[in-house]
Motif scaffolding. Sequence first.
Motif, PDB file in Angstrom:
ATOM      1  N   HIS A 240       0.842  -1.209   0.000  1.00 29.53           N
ATOM      2  CA  HIS A 240       0.000   0.000   0.000  1.00 29.53           C
ATOM      3  C   HIS A 240       0.874   1.255   0.000  1.00 29.53           C
ATOM      4  CE1 HIS A 240      -4.255  -1.232   0.586  1.00 29.53           C
ATOM      5  NE2 HIS A 240      -3.676  -2.365   0.972  1.00 29.53           N
ATOM      6  N   ILE A 241       1.887   1.284   0.850  1.00 28.36           N
ATOM      7  CA  ILE A 241       2.779   2.446   0.907  1.00 28.36           C
ATOM      8  C   ILE A 241       3.407   2.681  -0.469  1.00 28.36           C
ATOM      9  CG2 ILE A 241       4.981   3.294   1.839  1.00 28.36           C
ATOM     10  CD1 ILE A 241       4.155   1.935   4.530  1.00 28.36           C
ATOM     11  N   GLY A 242       3.890   1.630  -1.083  1.00 27.17           N
ATOM     12  CA  GLY A 242       4.513   1.756  -2.398  1.00 27.17           C
ATOM     13  C   GLY A 242       3.550   2.226  -3.478  1.00 27.17           C
ATOM     14  N   MET A 243       2.346   1.675  -3.493  1.00 23.88           N
ATOM     15  CA  MET A 243       1.372   2.069  -4.510  1.00 23.88           C
ATOM     16  C   MET A 243       1.002   3.547  -4.374  1.00 23.88           C
ATOM     17  SD  MET A 243      -1.245  -1.176  -5.126  1.00 23.88           S
ATOM     18  CE  MET A 243      -2.438  -0.498  -4.031  1.00 23.88           C
ATOM     19  N   TYR A 244       0.786   4.007  -3.150  1.00 22.36           N
ATOM     20  CA  TYR A 244       0.351   5.392  -2.954  1.00 22.36           C
ATOM     21  C   TYR A 244       1.527   6.365  -3.006  1.00 22.36           C
ATOM     22  CZ  TYR A 244      -4.433   4.098  -2.683  1.00 22.36           C
ATOM     23  OH  TYR A 244      -5.673   3.654  -3.036  1.00 22.36           O
ATOM     24  N   PHE A 245       2.732   5.909  -2.724  1.00 25.32           N
ATOM     25  CA  PHE A 245       3.933   6.706  -2.951  1.00 25.32           C
ATOM     26  C   PHE A 245       4.041   7.005  -4.445  1.00 25.32           C
ATOM     27  CE2 PHE A 245       8.305   6.513  -4.491  1.00 25.32           C
ATOM     28  CZ  PHE A 245       8.853   7.625  -3.873  1.00 25.32           C
ATOM     29  N   ASN A 246       3.947   5.950  -5.263  1.00 31.52           N
ATOM     30  CA  ASN A 246       4.028   6.115  -6.717  1.00 31.52           C
ATOM     31  C   ASN A 246       2.885   6.977  -7.246  1.00 31.52           C
ATOM     32  OD1 ASN A 246       6.392   4.625  -7.144  1.00 31.52           O
ATOM     33  ND2 ASN A 246       5.257   2.707  -7.084  1.00 31.52           N
ATOM     34  N   LEU A 247       1.684   6.764  -6.719  1.00 37.47           N
ATOM     35  CA  LEU A 247       0.537   7.563  -7.141  1.00 37.47           C
ATOM     36  C   LEU A 247       0.789   9.041  -6.855  1.00 37.47           C
ATOM     37  CD1 LEU A 247      -2.300   7.644  -8.334  1.00 37.47           C
ATOM     38  CD2 LEU A 247      -3.198   7.214  -6.045  1.00 37.47           C
ATOM     39  N   ALA A 248       1.315   9.356  -5.686  1.00 43.15           N
ATOM     40  CA  ALA A 248       1.614  10.745  -5.335  1.00 43.15           C
ATOM     41  C   ALA A 248       2.640  11.334  -6.290  1.00 43.15           C
ATOM     42  CB  ALA A 248       2.105  10.834  -3.892  1.00 43.15           C
ATOM     43  N   ILE A 249       3.726  10.613  -6.526  1.00 45.95           N
ATOM     44  CA  ILE A 249       4.784  11.120  -7.405  1.00 45.95           C
ATOM     45  C   ILE A 249       4.246  11.356  -8.817  1.00 45.95           C
ATOM     46  CG2 ILE A 249       6.982  10.528  -8.529  1.00 45.95           C
ATOM     47  CD1 ILE A 249       7.364  11.322  -5.611  1.00 45.95           C
ATOM     48  N   ILE A 250       3.510  10.392  -9.342  1.00 40.04           N
ATOM     49  CA  ILE A 250       2.996  10.512 -10.717  1.00 40.04           C
ATOM     50  C   ILE A 250       2.019  11.673 -10.832  1.00 40.04           C
ATOM     51  CG2 ILE A 250       1.521   9.371 -12.436  1.00 40.04           C
ATOM     52  CD1 ILE A 250       2.920   6.724 -11.599  1.00 40.04           C
ATOM     53  N   LEU A 251       1.097  11.804  -9.887  1.00 42.11           N
ATOM     54  CA  LEU A 251       0.121  12.887  -9.979  1.00 42.11           C
ATOM     55  C   LEU A 251       0.753  14.254  -9.736  1.00 42.11           C
ATOM     56  CD1 LEU A 251      -3.076  11.343  -8.358  1.00 42.11           C
ATOM     57  CD2 LEU A 251      -2.569  11.703 -10.773  1.00 42.11           C
ATOM     58  N   LEU A 252       1.675  14.340  -8.807  1.00 40.09           N
ATOM     59  CA  LEU A 252       2.354  15.619  -8.580  1.00 40.09           C
ATOM     60  C   LEU A 252       3.198  16.014  -9.793  1.00 40.09           C
ATOM     61  CD1 LEU A 252       3.317  15.155  -4.844  1.00 40.09           C
ATOM     62  CD2 LEU A 252       1.772  16.896  -5.773  1.00 40.09           C
ATOM     63  N   TRP A 253       3.826  15.052 -10.428  1.00 37.53           N
ATOM     64  CA  TRP A 253       4.612  15.299 -11.633  1.00 37.53           C
ATOM     65  C   TRP A 253       3.697  15.757 -12.778  1.00 37.53           C
ATOM     66  CZ3 TRP A 253       5.042  11.389 -15.782  1.00 37.53           C
ATOM     67  CH2 TRP A 253       5.957  11.747 -16.781  1.00 37.53           C
ATOM     68  N   THR A 254       2.549  15.122 -12.909  1.00 35.89           N
ATOM     69  CA  THR A 254       1.626  15.464 -13.987  1.00 35.89           C
ATOM     70  C   THR A 254       0.994  16.832 -13.768  1.00 35.89           C
ATOM     71  OG1 THR A 254       1.127  13.135 -14.386  1.00 35.89           O
ATOM     72  CG2 THR A 254      -0.463  14.733 -15.209  1.00 35.89           C
ATOM     73  N   PHE A 255       0.532  17.081 -12.563  1.00 29.91           N
ATOM     74  CA  PHE A 255      -0.224  18.306 -12.277  1.00 29.91           C
ATOM     75  C   PHE A 255       0.565  19.269 -11.397  1.00 29.91           C
ATOM     76  CE2 PHE A 255      -3.425  14.967 -12.920  1.00 29.91           C
ATOM     77  CZ  PHE A 255      -4.116  15.524 -13.978  1.00 29.91           C
ATOM     78  N   HIS A 256       1.894  19.335 -11.593  1.00 28.12           N
ATOM     79  CA  HIS A 256       2.681  20.207 -10.741  1.00 28.12           C
ATOM     80  C   HIS A 256       2.164  21.636 -10.839  1.00 28.12           C
ATOM     81  CE1 HIS A 256       5.203  19.904 -14.488  1.00 28.12           C
ATOM     82  NE2 HIS A 256       4.968  21.186 -14.467  1.00 28.12           N
ATOM     83  N   SER A 257       2.103  22.267  -9.706  1.00 31.43           N
ATOM     84  CA  SER A 257       1.595  23.634  -9.625  1.00 31.43           C
ATOM     85  C   SER A 257       2.130  24.259  -8.353  1.00 31.43           C
ATOM     86  CB  SER A 257       0.067  23.636  -9.626  1.00 31.43           C
ATOM     87  OG  SER A 257      -0.412  22.939  -8.491  1.00 31.43           O
ATOM     88  N   LYS A 258       1.606  25.408  -8.020  1.00 33.86           N
ATOM     89  CA  LYS A 258       2.014  26.062  -6.777  1.00 33.86           C
ATOM     90  C   LYS A 258       1.674  25.156  -5.605  1.00 33.86           C
ATOM     91  CE  LYS A 258       1.384  30.620  -8.707  1.00 33.86           C
ATOM     92  NZ  LYS A 258       0.620  31.856  -8.681  1.00 33.86           N
ATOM     93  N   PRO A 259       2.497  25.190  -4.557  1.00 33.72           N
ATOM     94  CA  PRO A 259       2.260  24.307  -3.400  1.00 33.72           C
ATOM     95  C   PRO A 259       0.855  24.414  -2.821  1.00 33.72           C
ATOM     96  CG  PRO A 259       4.417  25.313  -3.236  1.00 33.72           C
ATOM     97  CD  PRO A 259       3.738  25.955  -4.413  1.00 33.72           C
ATOM     98  N   THR A 260       0.251  25.600  -2.851  1.00 35.48           N
ATOM     99  CA  THR A 260      -1.098  25.739  -2.284  1.00 35.48           C
ATOM    100  C   THR A 260      -2.131  24.973  -3.099  1.00 35.48           C
ATOM    101  OG1 THR A 260      -1.354  27.816  -3.491  1.00 35.48           O
ATOM    102  CG2 THR A 260      -0.661  27.967  -1.187  1.00 35.48           C
ATOM    103  N   LYS A 261      -1.908  24.831  -4.390  1.00 34.70           N
ATOM    104  CA  LYS A 261      -2.846  24.086  -5.234  1.00 34.70           C
ATOM    105  C   LYS A 261      -2.635  22.582  -5.138  1.00 34.70           C
ATOM    106  CE  LYS A 261      -3.726  27.783  -8.469  1.00 34.70           C
ATOM    107  NZ  LYS A 261      -3.781  28.186  -9.862  1.00 34.70           N
ATOM    108  N   ARG A 262      -1.480  22.172  -4.642  1.00 34.19           N
ATOM    109  CA  ARG A 262      -1.206  20.738  -4.511  1.00 34.19           C
ATOM    110  C   ARG A 262      -2.081  20.093  -3.448  1.00 34.19           C
ATOM    111  NH1 ARG A 262       5.105  21.484  -4.261  1.00 34.19           N
ATOM    112  NH2 ARG A 262       5.369  22.394  -6.312  1.00 34.19           N
ATOM    113  N   ILE A 263      -2.615  20.868  -2.543  1.00 28.27           N
ATOM    114  CA  ILE A 263      -3.475  20.328  -1.485  1.00 28.27           C
ATOM    115  C   ILE A 263      -4.651  19.572  -2.095  1.00 28.27           C
ATOM    116  CG2 ILE A 263      -5.022  20.978   0.406  1.00 28.27           C
ATOM    117  CD1 ILE A 263      -2.976  23.245   1.024  1.00 28.27           C
ATOM    118  N   THR A 264      -5.157  20.043  -3.220  1.00 30.98           N
ATOM    119  CA  THR A 264      -6.248  19.350  -3.912  1.00 30.98           C
ATOM    120  C   THR A 264      -5.814  17.944  -4.318  1.00 30.98           C
ATOM    121  OG1 THR A 264      -7.053  21.461  -4.744  1.00 30.98           O
ATOM    122  CG2 THR A 264      -7.845  19.486  -5.861  1.00 30.98           C
ATOM    123  N   LEU A 265      -4.586  17.823  -4.821  1.00 27.86           N
ATOM    124  CA  LEU A 265      -4.074  16.498  -5.189  1.00 27.86           C
ATOM    125  C   LEU A 265      -3.919  15.611  -3.963  1.00 27.86           C
ATOM    126  CD1 LEU A 265      -1.370  17.281  -7.882  1.00 27.86           C
ATOM    127  CD2 LEU A 265      -3.524  16.078  -8.210  1.00 27.86           C
TER     128      LEU A 265
END
Length: 133
Positions: A49-74
Amino acid sequence: MHKLFNHIPFKAKLFLSFLYIAIVMLLSLLPAQDLPKVPLFPYADKLIHIGMYFNLAIILLWTFHSKPTKRITLYAFILLWGLVMEILQILMRSGRHFSWLDILANATGLGIGILLYNYLINRFKLHKEASSS
């Protein structure tokens, strides 16, 4: 190396994100009897679970990178996604079970992913490029 990753078109990143989300959904909702019977140590599934959601976080943050305040939505999306997967396991009655420990493991993977992503953004000065796109 980081320039290579920044030149990947958004549509390709989006495709990879949806593909990974689909893989997480498939693995989360497969009936228990369809999962491989691999003898592991106790609570090994929490590391998965840790690995799957670690990867999910990295992939989504990489795809939708934005200002840190907007990352809260992700962050909220990823946490809710893990919760929905656990609830669907109950509703589908496929031999899978709701687990608060799984949700905690998902959140841990998300947290580690956020920390690593932010470190890499600062380390390679990607935040200037990220905030301009």
